[in-house]
Scaffold this active site. Structure first.
Site, mmCIF file in Angstrom:
data_model
loop_
_atom_site.group_PDB
_atom_site.id
_atom_site.type_symbol
_atom_site.label_atom_id
_atom_site.label_comp_id
_atom_site.label_asym_id
_atom_site.label_seq_id
_atom_site.Cartn_x
_atom_site.Cartn_y
_atom_site.Cartn_z
ATOM 1 N N GLU A 166 0.706 -0.958 -0.543
ATOM 2 C CA GLU A 166 0.619 -0.387 0.337
ATOM 3 C C GLU A 166 0.817 1.414 -0.197
ATOM 4 O OE1 GLU A 166 -2.474 -0.384 3.388
ATOM 5 O OE2 GLU A 166 -3.646 -2.234 2.164
ATOM 6 N N GLU A 276 -6.005 -10.948 -0.809
ATOM 7 C CA GLU A 276 -7.118 -10.094 -0.077
ATOM 8 C C GLU A 276 -8.689 -10.556 -0.445
ATOM 9 O OE1 GLU A 276 -5.207 -7.328 2.149
ATOM 10 O OE2 GLU A 276 -3.248 -7.645 1.744
HETATM 11 C C1 XIL Z 1 -6.084 -7.087 8.516
HETATM 12 C C2 XIL Z 1 -7.123 -7.969 8.827
HETATM 13 O O1 XIL Z 1 -7.874 -8.635 8.296
HETATM 14 C C3 XIL Z 1 -7.009 -7.348 10.677
HETATM 15 O O2 XIL Z 1 -6.937 -8.228 11.499
HETATM 16 C C4 XIL Z 1 -5.983 -5.911 11.313
HETATM 17 O O3 XIL Z 1 -6.828 -5.633 12.616
HETATM 18 C C5 XIL Z 1 -5.944 -5.259 10.439
HETATM 19 O O4 XIL Z 1 -5.481 -5.215 8.907
HETATM 20 N N1 XIL Z 1 -5.051 -4.878 3.498
HETATM 21 C C6 XIL Z 1 -4.392 -5.622 4.352
HETATM 22 C C7 XIL Z 1 -3.760 -6.505 5.534
HETATM 23 O O5 XIL Z 1 -2.925 -5.479 3.670
HETATM 24 O O6 XIL Z 1 -2.538 -6.693 6.309
HETATM 25 C C8 XIL Z 1 -5.096 -5.561 6.121
HETATM 26 O O7 XIL Z 1 -5.621 -7.099 6.978
HETATM 27 C C9 XIL Z 1 -6.963 -5.577 5.356
HETATM 28 C C10 XIL Z 1 -6.338 -3.995 4.528
#
Ligand code: XIL
Length: 388
Positions: A166, A276
């Site tokens: 990101e 994701e």
């Molecule tokens: C999220 C997790 O799912 C949560 O448990 C945590 O509180 C915050 O992070 N993009 C990403 C992930 O790259 O690492 C994130 O994961 C969601 C958004």
């Protein structure tokens, strides 16, 4: 017993006629349910994300489901900088190691997430002497040590890493890279990305090295991603591919843009993963973390459990209707059509979570299995989306 037999017969019958129709309430871990990983084994890996957390342990049934349905796992939080490296001289590996062990025992691949990010990263990385900001040299040294140690520890046990997560800010028009003004940019400059990739390659000569981000498939952020990726390649960053996070929603289904983005990334010689995936039915989608500061001035609510806290603050959303579950199923099916069209460059499609009740988008029913581990219409749709 007889009802079990009827179920089995119905499933077999449905398979025989080509389309699958799962009997209602079927538990997704059951051996009579087809496996997503098996179904797509000639196309790409099918993954999920979780950790062996203590306050809400992964159940035996969930483990069965994982073993049956998925062939690659991403640690949802346990390999992030603040999890493994909470202070300069302190490393905490327990939760991450537990997942490595589970994958090893069950012959499931493991994918690492993430090394350089603006969130879930201790402030100490950016603090210098006497309350001064860290110097550039010191920040580079910390980045190098962090990456060498984490990637080195799991070398040979992990198929790849989200090296940088990101880095692009939201809302740009695409005329520049529009890098997020993260602590890494402030401390080192835009070349921290290339350095991170080089450090990761030094620590593991063989694993895949990915750039990962959300909403990069469309609009200004897509254009910025092309500029950034081209620069990384030019600077000699050893980058294997780009992870499109895929946090989508029924009000946000970028089919055409996704198809185009994968084509363009491929032209750069990059591999692609959907890293994701989730499709929320109600409420806000998108990949951005909660923007508000946490308690005691802590960074935004990015710690594990943030989703639960957020859902509690927001209050309950209306439960999805039957029609909405079907719309979600149709959306998943369309996305899997696009993924298969590009199977020559797609390494992995990972769902961000096992089941709805554990999702970071809890209350928004984004995944393929519900909180009781029942297969949702979306699961069936993904199975049936497999090209013949
Ligand atoms: C999220 C997790 O799912 C949560 O448990 C945590 O509180 C915050 O992070 N993009 C990403 C992930 O790259 O690492 C994130 O994961 C969601 C958004």
């Amino acid at each position: 017993m007889s009802s079990l037999r009827t179920r089995g017969t119905r499933t077999m019958l449905a398979l025989a006629i080509g389309a699958l129709s799962l009997p209602g309430n079927l538990m997704a871990q059951s051996p009579s349910v087809p496996s997503l990983a098996e179904r797509y084994k000639d196309d790409f890996l099918i993954g999920t994300a979780f950790d062996f957390i203590q306050n809400n342990p992964i159940t035996e049934k969930e483990q069965e489901l994982i073993r049956r349905q998925f062939n690659v796992i991403t640690p949802e939080n346990s390999m992030k900088p603040d999890s493994v490296h909470p202070a300069e001289d302190r490393w905490t590996w327990q939760t991450a190691d537990r997942l490595v062990e589970f994958c090893h025992q069950n012959n499931i691949k493991l994918y690492g997430h993430t090394l350089a990010w603006h969130a879930q990263t201790g402030r100490w990385f950016f603090e210098g002497e006497n309350g001064q900001p860290v110097t550039r040299e010191k920040a580079i040294e910390r980045l190098r040590t962090h990456i060498h140690t984490v990637v080195g520890r799991y070398k040979g046990k992990i198929i790849g890493w989200d090296v940088v997560n990101e880095a692009i800010a939201d809302g740009g028009d695409g005329s520049t890279e529009n890098l997020r003004q993260s602590q890494w940019v402030k401390a080192i400059g835009p070349d921290y990305l290339t350095m991170a990739f080089k450090f990761a390659r030094e620590a593991d000569p063989d694993c895949q090295l990915y750039y990962n981000d959300y909403n990069i498939e469309k609009g200004g952020k897509f254009k910025s991603s092309l500029l950034l990726l081209k620069r990384l390649i030019k600077e000699g960053a050893p980058i294997t591919g780009v992870g499109i996070q895929g946090h989508w929603g029924l009000n946000h289904l970028p089919y055409v843009e996704l198809d185009n983005a994968i084509t363009e990334y491929k032209k750069l010689g990059l591999r692609v993963s959907i890293s994701e995936l989730d499709v929320v039915i109600t409420g806000q989608g998108g990949g951005q973390l909660d923007p508000g500061p946490g308690p005691n001035g802590a960074p935004p609510a990015t710690r594990p459990g943030a989703a639960t806290r957020r859902a509690r603050m927001r209050g309950p959303l209306p439960p999805p209707t039957k029609e909405q579950f079907q719309q979600q199923a149709d959306a998943y099916a369309k996305f899997f059509q696009i993924f298969q069209k590009h199977k020559d460059v797609i390494d992995r499609v990972t769902l961000w979570g096992i089941q709805d009740a554990r999702s970071w988008r809890q209350g928004q029913a984004p995944l393929l299995f519900d909180g009781e581990l029942r297969a949702k219409p979306a699961f069936e749709a993904v199975l049936n989306a497999k090209h013949k």
